[in-house]
Write a protein that holds these residues in place. Structure first.
Motif, PDB file in Angstrom:
ATOM      1  N   CYS A   1      -0.946   7.514   1.670  1.00  0.00           N
ATOM      2  CA  CYS A   1      -2.423   7.516   1.640  1.00  0.00           C
ATOM      3  C   CYS A   1      -3.036   6.131   1.856  1.00  0.00           C
ATOM      4  O   CYS A   1      -4.257   5.985   1.874  1.00  0.00           O
ATOM      5  CB  CYS A   1      -2.919   8.098   0.326  1.00  0.00           C
ATOM      6  SG  CYS A   1      -2.567   7.060  -1.121  1.00  0.00           S
ATOM      7  N   SER A   2      -2.163   5.098   1.997  1.00  0.00           N
ATOM      8  CA  SER A   2      -2.600   3.710   2.243  1.00  0.00           C
ATOM      9  C   SER A   2      -3.397   3.108   1.087  1.00  0.00           C
ATOM     10  O   SER A   2      -4.066   2.081   1.237  1.00  0.00           O
ATOM     11  CB  SER A   2      -3.442   3.618   3.525  1.00  0.00           C
ATOM     12  OG  SER A   2      -2.689   4.040   4.637  1.00  0.00           O
ATOM     13  N   LEU A   3      -3.330   3.691  -0.087  1.00  0.00           N
ATOM     14  CA  LEU A   3      -4.005   3.120  -1.252  1.00  0.00           C
ATOM     15  C   LEU A   3      -3.326   1.814  -1.650  1.00  0.00           C
ATOM     16  O   LEU A   3      -2.098   1.746  -1.723  1.00  0.00           O
ATOM     17  CB  LEU A   3      -3.954   4.116  -2.423  1.00  0.00           C
ATOM     18  CG  LEU A   3      -4.544   3.623  -3.753  1.00  0.00           C
ATOM     19  CD1 LEU A   3      -6.066   3.510  -3.634  1.00  0.00           C
ATOM     20  CD2 LEU A   3      -4.166   4.585  -4.883  1.00  0.00           C
ATOM     21  N   SER A   4      -4.131   0.776  -1.901  1.00  0.00           N
ATOM     22  CA  SER A   4      -3.562  -0.503  -2.348  1.00  0.00           C
ATOM     23  C   SER A   4      -2.983  -0.312  -3.736  1.00  0.00           C
ATOM     24  O   SER A   4      -3.647   0.180  -4.650  1.00  0.00           O
ATOM     25  CB  SER A   4      -4.635  -1.589  -2.385  1.00  0.00           C
ATOM     26  OG  SER A   4      -4.106  -2.785  -2.925  1.00  0.00           O
ATOM     27  N   LEU A   5      -1.728  -0.748  -3.887  1.00  0.00           N
ATOM     28  CA  LEU A   5      -1.039  -0.540  -5.156  1.00  0.00           C
ATOM     29  C   LEU A   5      -0.862  -1.836  -5.952  1.00  0.00           C
ATOM     30  O   LEU A   5      -0.142  -1.845  -6.954  1.00  0.00           O
ATOM     31  CB  LEU A   5       0.331   0.097  -4.900  1.00  0.00           C
ATOM     32  CG  LEU A   5       0.284   1.485  -4.234  1.00  0.00           C
ATOM     33  CD1 LEU A   5       1.673   1.986  -3.958  1.00  0.00           C
ATOM     34  CD2 LEU A   5      -0.475   2.472  -5.146  1.00  0.00           C
TER      35      LEU A   5
ATOM     36  N   CYS B   1       1.211  10.690  -4.403  1.00  0.00           N
ATOM     37  CA  CYS B   1       1.900  10.953  -3.121  1.00  0.00           C
ATOM     38  C   CYS B   1       3.410  11.063  -3.324  1.00  0.00           C
ATOM     39  O   CYS B   1       4.109  11.806  -2.596  1.00  0.00           O
ATOM     40  CB  CYS B   1       1.590   9.859  -2.107  1.00  0.00           C
ATOM     41  SG  CYS B   1      -0.122   9.858  -1.530  1.00  0.00           S
TER      42      CYS B   1
ATOM     43  N   LYS C   1      -1.190  -1.805  -9.737  1.00  0.00           N
ATOM     44  CA  LYS C   1      -1.218  -0.385 -10.108  1.00  0.00           C
ATOM     45  C   LYS C   1       0.214   0.135 -10.178  1.00  0.00           C
ATOM     46  O   LYS C   1       1.156  -0.481  -9.704  1.00  0.00           O
ATOM     47  CB  LYS C   1      -2.019   0.411  -9.083  1.00  0.00           C
ATOM     48  CG  LYS C   1      -3.506   0.041  -9.036  1.00  0.00           C
ATOM     49  CD  LYS C   1      -4.241   0.867  -7.985  1.00  0.00           C
ATOM     50  CE  LYS C   1      -5.716   0.472  -7.939  1.00  0.00           C
ATOM     51  NZ  LYS C   1      -6.451   1.262  -6.918  1.00  0.00           N
TER      52      LYS C   1
ATOM     53  N   ASN D   1       0.836  -1.194   0.000  1.00  0.00           N
ATOM     54  CA  ASN D   1       0.000   0.000   0.000  1.00  0.00           C
ATOM     55  C   ASN D   1       0.881   1.259   0.000  1.00  0.00           C
ATOM     56  O   ASN D   1       2.044   1.233   0.426  1.00  0.00           O
ATOM     57  CB  ASN D   1      -0.906   0.033   1.248  1.00  0.00           C
ATOM     58  CG  ASN D   1      -1.788  -1.190   1.332  1.00  0.00           C
ATOM     59  OD1 ASN D   1      -2.277  -1.677   0.308  1.00  0.00           O
ATOM     60  ND2 ASN D   1      -1.970  -1.698   2.553  1.00  0.00           N
ATOM     61  N   CYS D   2       0.311   2.345  -0.462  1.00  0.00           N
ATOM     62  CA  CYS D   2       1.017   3.648  -0.431  1.00  0.00           C
ATOM     63  C   CYS D   2       1.312   4.034   1.019  1.00  0.00           C
ATOM     64  O   CYS D   2       0.426   3.967   1.885  1.00  0.00           O
ATOM     65  CB  CYS D   2       0.164   4.713  -1.113  1.00  0.00           C
ATOM     66  SG  CYS D   2       0.898   6.383  -1.030  1.00  0.00           S
TER      67      CYS D   2
ATOM     68  N   CYS E   1       2.073   5.838  -4.060  1.00  0.00           N
ATOM     69  CA  CYS E   1       1.336   5.974  -5.304  1.00  0.00           C
ATOM     70  C   CYS E   1       1.951   7.158  -6.062  1.00  0.00           C
ATOM     71  O   CYS E   1       2.636   8.008  -5.446  1.00  0.00           O
ATOM     72  CB  CYS E   1      -0.147   6.209  -5.043  1.00  0.00           C
ATOM     73  SG  CYS E   1      -0.540   7.743  -4.193  1.00  0.00           S
TER      74      CYS E   1
END
Length: 303
Positions: free
Chosen positions: A278-282, A299, A285, A274-275, A296
Protein backbone atom coordinates in the motif's frame (compact mmCIF):
# COMPACT_ATOMS: atom_id res chain seq x y z
CA UNK A 1 92.19 92.38 14.35
CA UNK A 2 92.05 89.50 11.91
CA UNK A 3 89.28 86.92 11.70
CA UNK A 4 89.27 83.28 10.59
CA UNK A 5 85.92 81.54 10.15
CA UNK A 6 86.16 77.80 10.93
CA UNK A 7 83.20 75.57 10.14
CA UNK A 8 82.55 72.24 11.79
CA UNK A 9 80.02 69.63 10.63
CA UNK A 10 77.49 70.81 13.22
CA UNK A 11 78.49 74.33 14.34
CA UNK A 12 81.04 76.98 13.54
CA UNK A 13 82.88 79.73 15.40
CA UNK A 14 85.07 82.75 14.85
CA UNK A 15 88.75 82.39 15.62
CA UNK A 16 90.24 85.78 16.54
CA UNK A 17 93.78 87.00 16.92
CA UNK A 18 93.97 90.47 18.51
CA UNK A 19 97.62 91.48 18.42
CA UNK A 20 98.70 93.86 15.64
CA UNK A 21 102.11 94.77 14.30
CA UNK A 22 104.13 97.51 16.03
CA UNK A 23 103.79 101.20 15.13
CA UNK A 24 106.59 103.58 14.15
CA UNK A 25 104.66 106.86 14.52
CA UNK A 26 103.72 108.07 18.02
CA UNK A 27 100.19 107.52 19.28
CA UNK A 28 98.75 106.68 22.71
CA UNK A 29 96.64 103.96 24.35
CA UNK A 30 92.99 105.04 24.52
CA UNK A 31 92.81 104.20 28.24
CA UNK A 32 96.19 104.79 29.91
CA UNK A 33 97.62 107.21 27.32
CA UNK A 34 100.90 105.36 27.24
CA UNK A 35 102.87 105.87 24.07
CA UNK A 36 102.33 102.83 21.83
CA UNK A 37 105.27 103.60 19.57
CA UNK A 38 107.19 100.37 18.95
CA UNK A 39 104.79 98.35 21.11
CA UNK A 40 102.12 95.76 20.37
CA UNK A 41 98.55 96.96 20.65
CA UNK A 42 94.95 95.95 19.99
CA UNK A 43 92.30 97.67 17.89
CA UNK A 44 89.11 97.54 19.94
CA UNK A 45 86.06 99.26 18.42
CA UNK A 46 88.37 101.56 16.40
CA UNK A 47 90.35 102.44 19.55
CA UNK A 48 94.06 101.73 20.05
CA UNK A 49 94.51 99.79 23.29
CA UNK A 50 97.72 98.57 24.88
CA UNK A 51 97.84 94.90 25.76
CA UNK A 52 97.80 95.62 29.49
CA UNK A 53 94.63 97.70 29.30
CA UNK A 54 93.06 95.24 26.91
CA UNK A 55 93.64 92.33 29.27
CA UNK A 56 92.30 94.35 32.20
CA UNK A 57 89.40 96.24 30.64
CA UNK A 58 88.39 94.70 27.31
CA UNK A 59 89.20 91.02 27.25
CA UNK A 60 86.33 88.52 26.98
CA UNK A 61 85.88 85.95 29.73
CA UNK A 62 86.41 82.29 28.82
CA UNK A 63 83.17 80.34 29.18
CA UNK A 64 85.10 77.33 30.47
CA UNK A 65 87.83 78.55 32.86
CA UNK A 66 86.18 81.94 33.62
CA UNK A 67 89.50 83.77 33.17
CA UNK A 68 90.08 86.68 30.75
CA UNK A 69 91.19 85.80 27.26
CA UNK A 70 94.29 87.93 26.91
CA UNK A 71 95.47 89.77 23.84
CA UNK A 72 98.20 87.23 23.23
CA UNK A 73 95.83 84.23 23.46
CA UNK A 74 93.89 82.57 20.66
CA UNK A 75 90.17 83.04 21.18
CA UNK A 76 87.27 80.94 19.87
CA UNK A 77 83.82 82.46 19.57
CA UNK A 78 80.41 80.85 19.09
CA UNK A 79 76.96 82.42 19.70
CA UNK A 80 78.13 85.21 22.00
CA UNK A 81 80.33 82.90 24.04
CA UNK A 82 84.12 82.88 24.11
CA UNK A 83 86.84 80.33 24.93
CA UNK A 84 90.56 80.05 25.10
CA UNK A 85 91.58 77.72 22.30
CA UNK A 86 92.89 75.20 24.83
CA UNK A 87 89.65 75.43 26.86
CA UNK A 88 87.43 74.57 23.89
CA UNK A 89 87.13 70.84 24.65
CA UNK A 90 84.43 68.19 24.85
CA UNK A 91 82.77 68.33 28.28
CA UNK A 92 82.63 64.53 28.34
CA UNK A 93 85.90 63.17 26.91
CA UNK A 94 87.93 66.44 26.94
CA UNK A 95 88.92 66.07 23.30
CA UNK A 96 90.16 69.40 21.80
CA UNK A 97 87.52 70.73 19.43
CA UNK A 98 89.18 73.81 17.90
CA UNK A 99 89.35 72.06 14.52
CA UNK A 100 86.71 69.36 15.08
CA UNK A 101 82.92 69.19 14.62
CA UNK A 102 81.04 69.77 17.86
CA UNK A 103 77.60 70.02 19.47
CA UNK A 104 76.55 73.08 21.50
CA UNK A 105 73.91 71.80 23.91
CA UNK A 106 71.10 73.82 25.44
CA UNK A 107 72.67 73.40 28.90
CA UNK A 108 75.79 75.23 27.66
CA UNK A 109 78.01 72.15 27.36
CA UNK A 110 80.17 71.67 24.30
CA UNK A 111 80.56 68.06 23.15
CA UNK A 112 82.20 66.22 20.30
CA UNK A 113 79.83 64.51 17.87
CA UNK A 114 80.27 61.06 19.41
CA UNK A 115 79.68 62.14 23.02
CA UNK A 116 76.79 64.38 21.99
CA UNK A 117 75.09 61.45 20.29
CA UNK A 118 75.62 59.29 23.37
CA UNK A 119 74.17 61.98 25.61
CA UNK A 120 71.13 62.87 23.52
CA UNK A 121 70.63 59.97 21.12
CA UNK A 122 68.12 57.13 21.30
CA UNK A 123 69.14 54.21 23.46
CA UNK A 124 68.96 50.63 22.18
CA UNK A 125 66.15 48.62 23.78
CA UNK A 126 68.44 45.59 23.81
CA UNK A 127 71.75 46.77 25.31
CA UNK A 128 70.63 50.27 26.48
CA UNK A 129 73.64 51.87 24.80
CA UNK A 130 73.18 54.86 22.50
CA UNK A 131 72.39 54.15 18.85
CA UNK A 132 74.80 56.42 17.01
CA UNK A 133 73.54 58.32 13.95
CA UNK A 134 74.24 56.43 10.73
CA UNK A 135 74.64 53.04 12.41
CA UNK A 136 72.59 50.01 11.34
CA UNK A 137 69.46 49.96 13.46
CA UNK A 138 65.85 48.79 13.61
CA UNK A 139 62.90 51.02 14.56
CA UNK A 140 59.59 49.56 15.71
CA UNK A 141 56.76 51.32 17.55
CA UNK A 142 58.86 54.43 18.26
CA UNK A 143 61.65 52.33 19.78
CA UNK A 144 65.09 51.64 18.36
CA UNK A 145 67.57 48.75 18.51
CA UNK A 146 71.05 48.12 17.18
CA UNK A 147 70.55 45.69 14.30
CA UNK A 148 72.46 42.98 16.16
CA UNK A 149 70.39 43.62 19.34
CA UNK A 150 67.01 43.15 17.61
CA UNK A 151 66.82 39.43 18.35
CA UNK A 152 64.17 36.72 18.68
CA UNK A 153 63.04 36.26 22.30
CA UNK A 154 63.25 32.46 21.91
CA UNK A 155 66.27 31.59 19.76
CA UNK A 156 68.18 34.85 20.47
CA UNK A 157 69.26 35.19 16.83
CA UNK A 158 69.21 38.65 15.14
CA UNK A 159 66.05 39.03 13.06
CA UNK A 160 67.57 41.59 10.65
CA UNK A 161 65.43 41.70 7.48
CA UNK A 162 63.29 38.64 8.31
CA UNK A 163 59.61 38.91 9.14
CA UNK A 164 58.75 38.81 12.84
CA UNK A 165 55.72 38.60 15.14
CA UNK A 166 55.08 39.83 18.66
CA UNK A 167 53.54 38.32 21.76
CA UNK A 168 52.99 40.99 24.39
CA UNK A 169 56.25 42.92 24.59
CA UNK A 170 58.34 40.03 23.24
CA UNK A 171 59.50 39.75 19.62
CA UNK A 172 59.82 36.41 17.79
CA UNK A 173 61.11 35.34 14.40
CA UNK A 174 58.37 33.62 12.38
CA UNK A 175 59.66 30.02 12.90
CA UNK A 176 59.92 30.41 16.69
CA UNK A 177 56.53 32.09 16.92
CA UNK A 178 54.91 29.27 14.96
CA UNK A 179 56.67 26.63 17.04
CA UNK A 180 55.65 28.24 20.33
CA UNK A 181 52.21 29.70 19.70
CA UNK A 182 50.71 28.54 16.37
CA UNK A 183 48.02 25.86 16.29
CA UNK A 184 49.24 22.49 15.04
CA UNK A 185 47.54 20.63 12.23
CA UNK A 186 45.53 17.61 13.43
CA UNK A 187 46.86 15.58 10.49
CA UNK A 188 50.56 16.43 10.08
CA UNK A 189 51.15 17.97 13.55
CA UNK A 190 53.03 20.92 12.02
CA UNK A 191 52.24 24.57 12.94
CA UNK A 192 49.57 26.42 10.96
CA UNK A 193 51.09 29.83 10.31
CA UNK A 194 48.18 31.22 8.28
CA UNK A 195 44.83 30.14 6.90
CA UNK A 196 43.77 26.58 7.69
CA UNK A 197 40.35 25.18 8.50
CA UNK A 198 38.65 23.77 11.59
CA UNK A 199 36.71 20.48 11.72
CA UNK A 200 35.31 18.90 14.89
CA UNK A 201 37.17 21.54 16.93
CA UNK A 202 40.49 20.48 15.39
CA UNK A 203 42.71 22.73 13.19
CA UNK A 204 43.92 21.49 9.81
CA UNK A 205 46.11 22.83 7.02
CA UNK A 206 43.88 23.31 3.99
CA UNK A 207 46.19 21.03 2.01
CA UNK A 208 45.97 18.32 4.72
CA UNK A 209 42.18 18.22 4.82
CA UNK A 210 41.68 15.77 1.92
CA UNK A 211 39.49 12.83 0.99
CA UNK A 212 40.80 9.60 2.55
CA UNK A 213 40.34 7.73 -0.74
CA UNK A 214 41.08 10.05 -3.68
CA UNK A 215 43.17 12.67 -1.74
CA UNK A 216 41.21 15.52 -3.27
CA UNK A 217 41.19 18.62 -1.07
CA UNK A 218 37.91 19.11 0.77
CA UNK A 219 38.30 22.75 1.73
CA UNK A 220 35.15 24.48 0.51
CA UNK A 221 33.64 21.18 -0.76
CA UNK A 222 30.92 18.87 0.58
CA UNK A 223 32.25 15.93 2.57
CA UNK A 224 31.33 13.42 5.25
CA UNK A 225 33.22 11.34 7.79
CA UNK A 226 33.35 7.68 8.66
CA UNK A 227 35.47 6.01 11.36
CA UNK A 228 37.74 9.05 11.88
CA UNK A 229 38.28 9.56 8.15
CA UNK A 230 36.78 12.18 5.85
CA UNK A 231 35.55 11.49 2.32
CA UNK A 232 34.32 13.49 -0.61
CA UNK A 233 30.73 12.73 -1.60
CA UNK A 234 31.66 10.58 -4.60
CA UNK A 235 34.13 8.38 -2.71
CA UNK A 236 31.77 8.00 0.24
CA UNK A 237 28.98 6.84 -2.07
CA UNK A 238 31.24 4.38 -3.87
CA UNK A 239 33.47 2.98 -1.12
CA UNK A 240 31.80 3.53 2.24
CA UNK A 241 28.07 4.18 2.16
CA UNK A 242 25.65 1.32 2.80
CA UNK A 243 23.13 0.53 0.07
CA UNK A 244 19.45 1.10 0.70
CA UNK A 245 17.63 -2.24 0.96
CA UNK A 246 14.76 -0.62 -0.85
CA UNK A 247 16.12 1.38 -3.83
CA UNK A 248 19.65 -0.18 -3.77
CA UNK A 249 21.26 3.29 -3.98
CA UNK A 250 23.95 4.54 -1.48
CA UNK A 251 22.73 6.02 1.76
CA UNK A 252 24.91 9.14 1.95
CA UNK A 253 23.12 11.21 4.54
CA UNK A 254 22.97 14.16 2.12
CA UNK A 255 19.89 16.04 1.00
CA UNK A 256 16.62 14.07 0.80
CA UNK A 257 18.31 10.94 2.20
CA UNK A 258 19.30 12.41 5.51
CA UNK A 259 17.08 10.19 7.69
CA UNK A 260 17.85 6.47 7.72
CA UNK A 261 16.10 3.39 9.11
CA UNK A 262 18.19 0.43 10.35
CA UNK A 263 16.89 -3.04 11.16
CA UNK A 264 18.77 -6.32 11.68
CA UNK A 265 21.77 -5.30 9.58
CA UNK A 266 19.72 -3.71 6.81
CA UNK A 267 19.30 -0.03 6.09
CA UNK A 268 16.76 2.06 4.19
CA UNK A 269 16.32 5.65 3.23
CA UNK A 270 13.42 6.86 5.34
CA UNK A 271 11.49 7.65 2.17
CA UNK A 272 12.11 4.05 0.97
CA UNK A 273 10.85 2.40 4.16
CA UNK A 274 7.28 1.92 2.89
CA UNK A 275 4.76 -0.94 2.74
CA UNK A 276 5.39 -2.94 -0.40
CA UNK A 277 1.68 -3.27 -1.08
CA UNK A 278 0.00 0.00 0.00
CA UNK A 279 3.13 2.25 0.02
CA UNK A 280 2.34 3.49 3.54
CA UNK A 281 5.41 5.00 5.22
CA UNK A 282 6.40 2.70 8.05
CA UNK A 283 9.02 4.92 9.72
CA UNK A 284 8.28 4.91 13.45
CA UNK A 285 5.44 2.41 12.90
CA UNK A 286 4.95 -1.32 13.28
CA UNK A 287 5.94 -3.37 10.23
CA UNK A 288 6.41 -6.96 9.02
CA UNK A 289 9.35 -8.19 6.91
CA UNK A 290 8.78 -10.91 4.33
CA UNK A 291 11.93 -11.69 2.38
CA UNK A 292 13.32 -8.43 1.02
CA UNK A 293 10.01 -6.64 1.39
CA UNK A 294 8.31 -4.85 4.24
CA UNK A 295 4.59 -4.63 4.85
CA UNK A 296 2.30 -2.82 7.18
CA UNK A 297 0.46 -5.23 9.55
CA UNK A 298 -2.80 -5.02 7.58
CA UNK A 299 -1.18 -5.83 4.22
CA UNK A 300 0.97 -8.52 5.79
CA UNK A 301 -2.26 -10.41 6.82
CA UNK A 302 -3.53 -10.27 3.26
CA UNK A 303 -0.26 -11.51 1.84
Amino acid sequence: CSYRILKGHMNHFCHKSYLTSTMTDRFDCYYCRDNLHGKKYVMKEEKHVCTKCFNKLCANTCAECKRPIGADAKELHHKNRHWHEDCFRCAKCYKPLASEPFNARDDGKIMCGKCGSREDGNRCQGCYKVVLPGSQNVEYKSKVWHEECFTCFDCKQPIRSQSFLTKGEDIYCAPCHDKKFAKKCFHCKQPISSGGISYQDQPWHSECFVCHTCRKTLAGARFTSHEDHVYCVDCFKTDVAKKCNGCKNPITGFGHGTNVVHYEGFSWHEYCFNCKKCSLSLASKRFVINGDHIFCPDCAKKV
